[in-house]
Design a protein around this motif. Structure first.
Motif, mmCIF file in Angstrom:
data_model
loop_
_atom_site.group_PDB
_atom_site.id
_atom_site.type_symbol
_atom_site.label_atom_id
_atom_site.label_comp_id
_atom_site.label_asym_id
_atom_site.label_seq_id
_atom_site.Cartn_x
_atom_site.Cartn_y
_atom_site.Cartn_z
ATOM 1 N N TRP A 107 0.802 -1.343 -0.033
ATOM 2 C CA TRP A 107 -0.056 -0.021 0.213
ATOM 3 C C TRP A 107 0.786 1.218 0.034
ATOM 4 O O TRP A 107 0.597 2.199 -0.853
ATOM 5 C CB TRP A 107 -1.034 -0.163 1.270
ATOM 6 N N GLU A 108 1.906 1.230 0.839
ATOM 7 C CA GLU A 108 2.838 2.537 0.759
ATOM 8 C C GLU A 108 3.490 2.608 -0.471
ATOM 9 O O GLU A 108 3.719 3.763 -1.029
ATOM 10 C CB GLU A 108 3.940 2.281 1.779
ATOM 11 N N GLU A 109 3.858 1.299 -1.067
ATOM 12 C CA GLU A 109 4.748 1.698 -2.206
ATOM 13 C C GLU A 109 3.531 2.133 -3.457
ATOM 14 O O GLU A 109 4.233 2.783 -4.294
ATOM 15 C CB GLU A 109 5.250 0.417 -2.792
ATOM 16 N N THR A 110 2.384 1.964 -3.231
ATOM 17 C CA THR A 110 1.346 2.398 -4.355
ATOM 18 C C THR A 110 1.373 3.765 -4.317
ATOM 19 O O THR A 110 1.127 4.579 -5.253
ATOM 20 C CB THR A 110 0.036 1.527 -4.180
ATOM 21 N N ILE A 111 1.270 4.166 -2.961
ATOM 22 C CA ILE A 111 1.350 5.678 -2.839
ATOM 23 C C ILE A 111 2.588 6.317 -3.332
ATOM 24 O O ILE A 111 2.420 7.289 -4.014
ATOM 25 C CB ILE A 111 0.985 6.040 -1.301
ATOM 26 N N VAL A 112 3.368 6.000 -3.064
ATOM 27 C CA VAL A 112 4.822 6.581 -3.630
ATOM 28 C C VAL A 112 4.731 6.773 -4.973
ATOM 29 O O VAL A 112 5.207 7.595 -5.527
ATOM 30 C CB VAL A 112 5.915 5.909 -2.953
ATOM 31 N N LEU A 113 4.656 5.480 -5.717
ATOM 32 C CA LEU A 113 4.640 5.345 -6.810
ATOM 33 C C LEU A 113 3.570 6.258 -7.679
ATOM 34 O O LEU A 113 3.801 6.960 -8.709
ATOM 35 C CB LEU A 113 4.421 4.086 -7.513
ATOM 36 N N PHE A 142 -3.794 8.914 -7.493
ATOM 37 C CA PHE A 142 -3.249 9.043 -6.317
ATOM 38 C C PHE A 142 -4.193 9.108 -5.033
ATOM 39 O O PHE A 142 -3.887 8.689 -3.846
ATOM 40 C CB PHE A 142 -2.344 10.596 -6.249
ATOM 41 N N HIS A 143 -5.193 9.898 -5.127
ATOM 42 C CA HIS A 143 -6.088 9.951 -4.128
ATOM 43 C C HIS A 143 -6.545 8.622 -3.849
ATOM 44 O O HIS A 143 -6.957 8.291 -2.666
ATOM 45 C CB HIS A 143 -7.316 11.143 -4.567
ATOM 46 N N ARG A 144 -7.045 7.962 -4.871
ATOM 47 C CA ARG A 144 -7.685 6.367 -4.826
ATOM 48 C C ARG A 144 -6.637 5.626 -4.126
ATOM 49 O O ARG A 144 -7.203 5.015 -3.116
ATOM 50 C CB ARG A 144 -7.764 5.775 -6.254
ATOM 51 N N ALA A 145 -5.204 5.890 -4.294
ATOM 52 C CA ALA A 145 -4.304 5.071 -3.662
ATOM 53 C C ALA A 145 -4.306 5.218 -1.952
ATOM 54 O O ALA A 145 -3.820 4.247 -1.322
ATOM 55 C CB ALA A 145 -2.828 5.405 -4.276
ATOM 56 N N LEU A 146 -4.667 6.551 -1.551
ATOM 57 C CA LEU A 146 -4.507 6.750 -0.122
ATOM 58 C C LEU A 146 -5.598 6.137 0.605
ATOM 59 O O LEU A 146 -5.366 5.720 1.672
ATOM 60 C CB LEU A 146 -4.755 8.328 -0.047
ATOM 61 N N LYS A 193 3.333 12.540 5.259
ATOM 62 C CA LYS A 193 2.716 12.447 6.759
ATOM 63 C C LYS A 193 1.982 10.961 6.620
ATOM 64 O O LYS A 193 2.210 10.315 7.512
ATOM 65 C CB LYS A 193 1.578 13.392 6.878
ATOM 66 N N VAL A 194 1.428 10.378 5.535
ATOM 67 C CA VAL A 194 0.967 8.999 5.329
ATOM 68 C C VAL A 194 2.192 7.938 5.616
ATOM 69 O O VAL A 194 1.946 7.269 6.329
ATOM 70 C CB VAL A 194 0.126 8.697 4.241
ATOM 71 N N ILE A 195 3.108 8.289 4.763
ATOM 72 C CA ILE A 195 4.248 7.399 5.046
ATOM 73 C C ILE A 195 4.962 7.409 6.244
ATOM 74 O O ILE A 195 5.595 6.438 6.938
ATOM 75 C CB ILE A 195 5.522 7.553 3.944
ATOM 76 N N GLU A 196 5.010 8.535 6.918
ATOM 77 C CA GLU A 196 5.748 8.742 8.456
ATOM 78 C C GLU A 196 4.664 7.967 9.320
ATOM 79 O O GLU A 196 5.149 7.726 10.477
ATOM 80 C CB GLU A 196 5.716 10.107 8.629
ATOM 81 N N GLY A 197 3.532 7.554 8.956
ATOM 82 C CA GLY A 197 2.651 7.085 10.092
ATOM 83 C C GLY A 197 1.922 8.166 10.989
ATOM 84 O O GLY A 197 1.016 7.399 11.972
#
Length: 236
Positions: A107-113, A142-146, A193-197
């Motif tokens: 999930w995190e990788e999808t957001i970054v990509l 991007f918004h869907r990935a979040l 902020k998402v990736i930072e948790g």
């Protein structure tokens, strides 16, 4: 399924797809009546698949089905924009919180990509200044990935419907022509902020992003009260 039934469903899907695109881009005047006969002639389909498509679009909020009067294109109003923004913030806050609580590496990788892909294309076309459809597609991705990790397809579906309806407002208002904004910074801030948790900070960044968009759209609507140009008259 009979061949006739399959053909009708295929035609209904085709009408739905074409008409949905016209509605999202406000090529048909908001609040105008959408006659079945007009859609039959425009999309080359029978009355039955056309009605199926119209009912489906009405269930998604892109058409307004009025008793004894038929179908109308959903109006563009400041009141609905405010309601859409408020409801979208409620639902996407929950979806993002759930996604972050159940985060996975994938999930995190999808957001970054998706953020990287979004950053690689301009929002406007260099030669004409028109809005870039590729940017719009990557922005939606991007918004869907979040919220994709929230583990609730119905919730994601509701969020998608609200995103579609909000998109109409951006097409009409153009988010306040000339308004200063750094969208890439906003998207980077949300993703970081998402990736930072940091759940609360990530939610705040996303809500700020949507509220700012809504405010700019409202400003654009006030500046351009006649911005919804009729390309195809459905009332004819």
């Amino acid at each position: 399924m009979s061949e006739e039934s399959g053909t009708r469903e295929t035609m209904a899907s085709s009408v739905y797809s074409q008409l949905r695109d016209e509605l999202l881009h406000c090529r048909i005047q908001p609040n105008s009546k959408l006659r079945v006969e007009w859609a039959v002639a425009r999309y080359g389909a029978g009355a039955s698949p056309v009605r199926e498509a119209l009912n489906r679009l009405a269930s998604e909020g892109l058409l307004d089905r009025r008793d004894q009067r038929g179908f109308f294109v959903t109006p563009i109003t400041l009141e609905e924009l405010e309601e859409l923004t408020r409801t979208r913030c409620w639902l996407e806050e929950r979806a993002l919180r759930e996604s972050m609580l159940h985060r996975t590496t994938e999930w995190e990788e999808t957001i970054v990509l998706s953020l990287h892909r979004l950053s690689r294309v301009p929002r406007r076309m260099a030669n004409t200044g028109a809005y870039n459809p590729e940017w719009e597609a990557r922005h939606r991705a991007f918004h869907r990935a979040l919220i994709a990790g929230c583990r609730s397809q119905p919730l994601i579906g509701f969020c998608e419907q609200l995103a579609d309806r909000a998109y109409r407002y951006r097409q009409v208002a153009r988010e306040g022509v000339g308004a200063p904004r750094n969208e890439l910074t906003e998207h980077n801030d949300i993703a970081s902020k998402v990736i930072e948790g940091n759940i609360d900070a990530a939610v705040d960044a996303l809500m700020h992003h949507y509220i700012l968009t809504s405010e700019l759209c409202a400003s654009g609507l006030v500046q351009q009260p006649d911005a919804a140009v009729v390309v195809a008259s459905a009332a004819g």
